[in-house]
Design a protein around this motif. Structure first.
Motif, PDB file in Angstrom:
ATOM      1  N   HIS A 126       0.826  -1.212   0.000  1.00 21.04           N
ATOM      2  CA  HIS A 126       0.000   0.000   0.000  1.00 21.04           C
ATOM      3  C   HIS A 126       0.856   1.256   0.000  1.00 21.04           C
ATOM      4  N   TRP A 130       0.039   1.707  -6.963  1.00 21.23           N
ATOM      5  CA  TRP A 130      -0.213   1.677  -8.401  1.00 21.23           C
ATOM      6  C   TRP A 130       0.984   1.102  -9.161  1.00 21.23           C
ATOM      7  N   HIS A 369     -15.609   2.708 -11.256  1.00 20.82           N
ATOM      8  CA  HIS A 369     -14.716   2.794 -10.104  1.00 20.82           C
ATOM      9  C   HIS A 369     -15.083   1.710  -9.093  1.00 20.82           C
ATOM     10  N   HIS A 417     -11.031   4.612  -0.844  1.00 22.14           N
ATOM     11  CA  HIS A 417     -10.421   5.010  -2.115  1.00 22.14           C
ATOM     12  C   HIS A 417     -10.898   4.118  -3.250  1.00 22.14           C
ATOM     13  N   CYS A 418     -10.620   4.585  -4.472  1.00 23.37           N
ATOM     14  CA  CYS A 418     -10.865   3.759  -5.650  1.00 23.37           C
ATOM     15  C   CYS A 418      -9.754   2.732  -5.759  1.00 23.37           C
ATOM     16  N   HIS A 419     -10.117   1.469  -6.003  1.00 21.02           N
ATOM     17  CA  HIS A 419      -9.103   0.417  -6.127  1.00 21.02           C
ATOM     18  C   HIS A 419      -8.630   0.239  -7.568  1.00 21.02           C
ATOM     19  N   LEU A 421      -5.985   1.567  -9.007  1.00 19.33           N
ATOM     20  CA  LEU A 421      -4.985   2.198  -8.150  1.00 19.33           C
ATOM     21  C   LEU A 421      -4.385   3.458  -8.745  1.00 19.33           C
ATOM     22  N   GLN A 424      -6.654   6.155  -7.502  1.00 18.31           N
ATOM     23  CA  GLN A 424      -6.296   6.529  -6.132  1.00 18.31           C
ATOM     24  C   GLN A 424      -5.092   7.475  -6.137  1.00 18.31           C
ATOM     25  N   LYS A 429      -9.358   9.526  -3.275  1.00 16.52           N
ATOM     26  CA  LYS A 429      -9.204   8.929  -1.957  1.00 16.52           C
ATOM     27  C   LYS A 429      -9.614   9.937  -0.906  1.00 16.52           C
TER      28      LYS A 429
END
Length: 435
Positions: A126, A130, A369, A417-419, A421, A424, A429
């Motif tokens: 994390h 991305w 999303h 958040h949006c996964h 990435l 994000q 987020k």
């Protein structure tokens, strides 16, 4: 994508080991690895992984166990490990800058947390997720029931795509603004990754744990060669088994299936694309089970979830904005939640512990999303107002609105958040606090 891109369906990247460790400390090391993503004979790919492979080792524990993992950062970037979907104590959530400091190259961080819920989960980087997830820093985390269902095989299937050159090199450009402002970083190669030492028999009963580990791609999947039921979503058992039908998995979403093998040739995972169906992988079938099960597929035992206070739920709005073709997006603020791009000093909301909220999530963008809530699961509210399945990640299409109902009972500061990435990274987020 074309048919040549999908001719790697006969084997897994690695036979990722199962690690039954429960309360025993476990070392998880992030490091460079080499993976055979393309067919044997084509070029290998230099990636990142855990403990010498990508995906990393499959961790298994029993519901209620305490996991103790020492994470060792052997790569040249800061990193951390997020335990996706686990309702754990906040300090162990693995979000640098929010729940812990980043783990510097050459250093370690000790994670220790209880796993309250049986089900299919996963772990992944994390920090610069991305990029680090795209390069291979992820693996499955399976929490077994006290009384697991009676099956012949329990198989984890991770579905991913990669952006590769013709000789197998991973293409860079992880911060490509075109990708970030559109649907995200899409790969040109895809496959299902599973233990390729498994051979099934006609009549075997299997549990398939599907995990979409891609950084952006929504996978419409058909499982062929079986007859069965979906029994869990995002780790949470369904109240009653449901027909499988067409499966759609957003990044980070999971589905558990229990099914009987009906095909003689193999159990396949078929990616439904606009150009037609493509095989992502086939588990071979050889022989016949001498005494196949005749019993119906039963529901899994439910996890203990706090009941929502529907009548007194507070109402909140979360609007997704921005992206390509949006009048509000800029190079510095591509994606926004409620007009804010990136993390703000103030939380989206401060909840009293145990408070129920109904959050109306509106997608005012041209793209889908997958919105992920850390530390909690929530109900997807159905159009008729009834409470749908528990999820930790909900897929919301362009111009679509969905209500989610959540009991915010886990103290701490949590990310939402949006996964996809890249979305994000480009601003989609926010965070909330539970007192």
């Amino acid at each position: 994508m074309n048919r040549r891109d999908f001719l790697m369906t006969g084997s897994a990247l690695a036979v990722f080991p199962r690690t039954g460790f429960a309360a025993a400390p476990f070392l998880l090391r992030a490091e460079p690895v080499t993976a055979q993503i393309l067919p044997l004979g084509d070029g290998a790919t230099v990636m990142l992984g855990f403990n010498g492979s990508t995906p990393g080792p499959e961790m298994r524990a029993r519901q209620g166990d305490t996991l103790r993992v020492t994470f060792e950062n052997g790569i040249d970037q800061d990193s951390a490990v997020h335990w996706h979907g686990i309702r754990l104590n906040n300090a162990m959530d693995g979000v640098p800058g929010m729940t812990q400091p980043p783990v510097l190259p050459g250093t370690t961080f000790d994670y220790a947390f209880k796993v309250p819920d049986a089900g299919t989960y996963w772990y992944h980087s994390h920090n610069r997720s991305w990029e680090q997830v795209a390069r291979g820093l992820y693996g499955p985390l399976i929490i077994e029931e006290d009384a697991p269902p009676d099956v012949d095989h329990d198989i984890t299937v991770q579905i991913d795509d990669w952006r590769l050159s013709e000789i197998g090199e991973q293409v860079g450009g992880y911060e490509n603004l075109h990708d970030w402002s559109h649907a995200g970083r899409m790969g040109n190669f895809a496959r299902a990754v599973f233990d390729d030492s498994i051979t099934l028999r006609h009549g075997d009963r299997v549990r398939l744990r599907l995990i979409n580990v891609a950084t952006a791609r929504v996978f419409p999947i058909e499982v062929t060669g079986v007859a069965g039921k979906a029994v869990a979503l995002d780790g949470m058992p369904l109240a009653a088994p449901e027909d499988i039908g067409q499966i759609t998995l957003a990044p980070a979403q999971r589905m558990d299936i229990i099914a009987d093998v009906t095909a003689q040739g193999g159990v396949g995972f078929v990616f439904q694309t606009r150009q037609g169906p493509y095989d992502l992988g086939i588990i071979p079938v050889d022989g016949t089970h001498p005494a196949p099960r005749q019993s119906d597929i039963a529901a899994l035992a439910p996890n203990r979830m706090p009941p929502p206070d529907v009548e007194n739920a507070i109402s909140l709005d979360l609007r997704m904005e921005g992206g390509a073709m949006s009048s509000v997006a800029t190079r510095e603020a591509i994606w926004l939640f409620n007009g804010q791009s990136g993390m703000s000093d103030d939380p989206f909301y401060i909840f009293e512990r145990g408070q129920t909220a109904r959050v109306t999530v509106r997608n005012d963008t041209r793209f889908a999303h997958g919105i992920h809530l850390h530390g909690h699961h929530f109900h997807e509210v159905q159009p008729d107002g009834s409470l749908g399945h528990y999820r930790d990640t909900t897929l919301i299409g362009p111009d679509e609105t969905r209500d989610i109902l959540c009991v915010f009972d886990n103290p701490g500061q949590w990310l939402m958040h949006c996964h996809m990435l890249g979305h994000q990274a480009a601003g989609m987020k926010t965070w909330f606090k539970v007192l």
